[in-house]
Design a protein around this motif. Structure first.
Motif, PDB file in Angstrom:
ATOM      1  N   LEU A 152       0.684  -0.995  -0.114  1.00 28.42           N
ATOM      2  CA  LEU A 152       0.068   0.142  -0.041  1.00 28.42           C
ATOM      3  C   LEU A 152       1.017   1.217   0.057  1.00 28.42           C
ATOM      4  N   PRO A 153       0.502   2.623  -0.783  1.00 34.81           N
ATOM      5  CA  PRO A 153       1.454   3.606  -0.812  1.00 34.81           C
ATOM      6  C   PRO A 153       1.008   4.270   0.407  1.00 34.81           C
ATOM      7  N   ILE A 154       1.781   4.002   1.560  1.00 36.14           N
ATOM      8  CA  ILE A 154       1.533   4.990   2.855  1.00 36.14           C
ATOM      9  C   ILE A 154       2.402   5.875   2.803  1.00 36.14           C
ATOM     10  N   ARG A 155       1.934   7.164   2.822  1.00 33.92           N
ATOM     11  CA  ARG A 155       2.618   8.434   2.679  1.00 33.92           C
ATOM     12  C   ARG A 155       4.118   8.539   3.744  1.00 33.92           C
ATOM     13  N   ASP A 156       4.839   9.055   3.285  1.00 36.82           N
ATOM     14  CA  ASP A 156       6.186   9.476   4.161  1.00 36.82           C
ATOM     15  C   ASP A 156       5.488  10.340   5.438  1.00 36.82           C
ATOM     16  N   THR A 157       4.697  11.032   5.022  1.00 30.87           N
ATOM     17  CA  THR A 157       4.031  12.166   6.168  1.00 30.87           C
ATOM     18  C   THR A 157       3.739  11.211   7.264  1.00 30.87           C
ATOM     19  N   THR A 158       2.575  10.245   6.764  1.00 31.60           N
ATOM     20  CA  THR A 158       1.931   9.305   7.829  1.00 31.60           C
ATOM     21  C   THR A 158       3.011   8.442   8.588  1.00 31.60           C
ATOM     22  N   ILE A 159       4.002   7.896   7.851  1.00 33.55           N
ATOM     23  CA  ILE A 159       4.979   7.191   8.757  1.00 33.55           C
ATOM     24  C   ILE A 159       6.048   8.177   9.941  1.00 33.55           C
ATOM     25  N   SER A 160       6.101   9.278   9.264  1.00 35.75           N
ATOM     26  CA  SER A 160       7.009  10.144  10.105  1.00 35.75           C
ATOM     27  C   SER A 160       6.163  10.571  11.357  1.00 35.75           C
ATOM     28  N   SER A 161       4.747  10.685  11.090  1.00 40.90           N
ATOM     29  CA  SER A 161       3.819  11.406  12.211  1.00 40.90           C
ATOM     30  C   SER A 161       3.757  10.135  13.149  1.00 40.90           C
ATOM     31  N   HIS A 162       3.740   9.018  12.816  1.00 40.68           N
ATOM     32  CA  HIS A 162       3.622   8.081  13.693  1.00 40.68           C
ATOM     33  C   HIS A 162       4.828   7.785  14.579  1.00 40.68           C
ATOM     34  N   ARG A 163       6.163   7.925  13.947  1.00 39.87           N
ATOM     35  CA  ARG A 163       7.239   7.588  14.611  1.00 39.87           C
ATOM     36  C   ARG A 163       7.453   8.694  15.680  1.00 39.87           C
ATOM     37  N   MET A 164       7.075  10.126  15.212  1.00 38.98           N
ATOM     38  CA  MET A 164       7.099  11.297  16.045  1.00 38.98           C
ATOM     39  C   MET A 164       6.203  10.942  17.340  1.00 38.98           C
ATOM     40  N   SER A 184      -4.540  22.891  23.830  1.00 37.87           N
ATOM     41  CA  SER A 184      -3.237  23.867  23.910  1.00 37.87           C
ATOM     42  C   SER A 184      -2.772  24.176  25.510  1.00 37.87           C
ATOM     43  N   LEU A 185      -3.661  23.667  26.315  1.00 36.74           N
ATOM     44  CA  LEU A 185      -2.955  23.972  27.775  1.00 36.74           C
ATOM     45  C   LEU A 185      -1.765  23.359  28.029  1.00 36.74           C
ATOM     46  N   ILE A 186      -1.245  22.193  27.072  1.00 39.47           N
ATOM     47  CA  ILE A 186      -0.242  21.724  26.969  1.00 39.47           C
ATOM     48  C   ILE A 186       0.260  22.398  25.592  1.00 39.47           C
ATOM     49  N   PRO A 187       1.099  23.347  25.431  1.00 41.97           N
ATOM     50  CA  PRO A 187       1.298  24.257  24.129  1.00 41.97           C
ATOM     51  C   PRO A 187       1.890  23.305  23.008  1.00 41.97           C
ATOM     52  N   GLU A 188       2.721  22.198  23.507  1.00 41.51           N
ATOM     53  CA  GLU A 188       3.391  21.386  22.421  1.00 41.51           C
ATOM     54  C   GLU A 188       2.548  20.575  21.924  1.00 41.51           C
ATOM     55  N   ASN A 189       0.988  20.401  22.462  1.00 41.31           N
ATOM     56  CA  ASN A 189      -0.015  19.408  21.883  1.00 41.31           C
ATOM     57  C   ASN A 189      -0.220  19.768  20.626  1.00 41.31           C
ATOM     58  N   VAL A 190      -0.298  21.223  20.477  1.00 41.33           N
ATOM     59  CA  VAL A 190      -0.808  21.949  19.143  1.00 41.33           C
ATOM     60  C   VAL A 190       0.042  21.353  18.038  1.00 41.33           C
ATOM     61  N   ARG A 191       1.399  21.623  18.153  1.00 36.75           N
ATOM     62  CA  ARG A 191       2.239  20.972  17.025  1.00 36.75           C
ATOM     63  C   ARG A 191       2.020  19.323  16.886  1.00 36.75           C
ATOM     64  N   TRP A 192       1.844  18.815  17.961  1.00 38.57           N
ATOM     65  CA  TRP A 192       1.846  17.408  18.022  1.00 38.57           C
ATOM     66  C   TRP A 192       0.493  16.849  17.255  1.00 38.57           C
ATOM     67  N   LEU A 193      -0.723  17.557  17.684  1.00 41.23           N
ATOM     68  CA  LEU A 193      -1.964  17.675  16.814  1.00 41.23           C
ATOM     69  C   LEU A 193      -1.822  17.830  15.228  1.00 41.23           C
ATOM     70  N   HIS A 194      -1.079  19.015  15.217  1.00 34.21           N
ATOM     71  CA  HIS A 194      -0.746  19.197  13.569  1.00 34.21           C
ATOM     72  C   HIS A 194      -0.338  18.209  12.835  1.00 34.21           C
ATOM     73  N   ASP A 195       0.865  17.635  13.282  1.00 36.98           N
ATOM     74  CA  ASP A 195       1.785  16.702  12.858  1.00 36.98           C
ATOM     75  C   ASP A 195       0.835  15.274  12.466  1.00 36.98           C
ATOM     76  N   LEU A 196       0.074  15.027  13.480  1.00 38.48           N
ATOM     77  CA  LEU A 196      -0.665  13.696  13.246  1.00 38.48           C
ATOM     78  C   LEU A 196      -1.958  13.894  12.431  1.00 38.48           C
ATOM     79  N   SER A 197      -2.470  15.183  12.257  1.00 37.79           N
ATOM     80  CA  SER A 197      -3.337  15.450  11.530  1.00 37.79           C
ATOM     81  C   SER A 197      -2.970  15.622   9.988  1.00 37.79           C
ATOM     82  N   GLU A 198      -1.725  16.224   9.756  1.00 35.47           N
ATOM     83  CA  GLU A 198      -1.323  16.189   8.640  1.00 35.47           C
ATOM     84  C   GLU A 198      -0.998  14.639   7.901  1.00 35.47           C
TER      85      GLU A 198
END
Length: 229
Positions: free
Chosen positions: A10-22, A177-191
């Motif tokens: 299956l063509p799993i996107r690199d962005t998906t794989i990197s978001s999982h590892r992160m 966002s009460l844990i501000p780094e969660n905003v970036r984390w959520l963005h990366d998984l959403s992407e």
């Protein structure tokens, strides 16, 4: 290395794989209110709750275990009274709850990705040593959400653009966002699983399927999951 997806035709996107590892790296690290070992335990309890196994933990407060179970298998029945009861319970606070939700959401989302493709679940990461920072953003404000949220000026340096031109992001973006780094984390998984916050504002994000097709699938999944956002 985790999430190799070797032999998957299956063509799993690199962005998906990197978001999982992160996500696995973030779960393993100490947060603001939970240690790395506790964060991995939160993910483990959430995984067990999803399989309707008997859930116990010698590491987490009973209130945290109960919250995880409710979030995983009965989230359609969450309400403000329940939330207030949880954050007032022994071993829990508003801050600890928000961090717990972030870990549960990310671990469960990645597990469900594997289940959808009939893949074995990835082993949970080994926790990293260290203590939580226990820093609450002074900019946090109580607005329309249950927990306090943080405006653009209170986000981590470099993450302010995640709210776009607005001082406050949409609730689905700023809710954790009460844990501000969660905003970036959520963005990366959403992407990785759906669209980046920027792509959400684009009529055609140039994916393999069109934006209406993406939203049709998203709406169907939300309906099946009884999403009430």
């Amino acid at each position: 290395m985790p999430f190799e997806y070797a032999g998957i035709d299956l063509p799993i996107r690199d962005t998906t794989i990197s978001s999982h590892r992160m996500s696995w790296e973030v779960i393993a690290r100490p947060g603001r209110w939970w240690t790395g070992a506790e964060r991995v335990e939160i993910a483990r309890v959430g995984r067990a709750a999803r399989d309707f196994d008997a859930v116990r933990s010698e590491m987490l407060p009973d209130s945290a275990v109960y919250a995880i179970q409710k979030l995983v298998v009965d989230n359609a029945n969450l309400n403000r009274d329940w939330y207030q009861e949880i954050i007032s319970s022994e071993g829990m606070t508003e801050d600890r709850y928000v961090e717990l939700v972030a870990v549960v959401v990310h671990a469960l989302s990645i597990d469900e990705f594997h289940r959808a493709l009939d893949l074995d679940l990835e082993p949970l990461p080994d926790p990293l040593p260290g203590q939580p920072s226990r820093i609450r953003p002074p900019e946090a404000e109580q607005r329309y959400s249950w927990p306090a949220i943080v405006p653009k000026g209170g986000l981590n340096p470099g993450d302010e653009m995640l709210y776009g031109p607005m001082e406050w992001g949409a609730n689905v973006i700023s809710a954790l966002s009460l844990i501000p780094e969660n905003v970036r984390w959520l963005h990366d998984l959403s992407e990785g699983h759906y669209l980046s916050f920027k792509e959400m504002r684009m009529p055609d994000p140039l994916r393999a399927i069109s934006r209406p097709q993406i939203e049709l699938i998203a709406a169907r999944v939300s309906s099946l999951n009884e999403c009430f956002y």
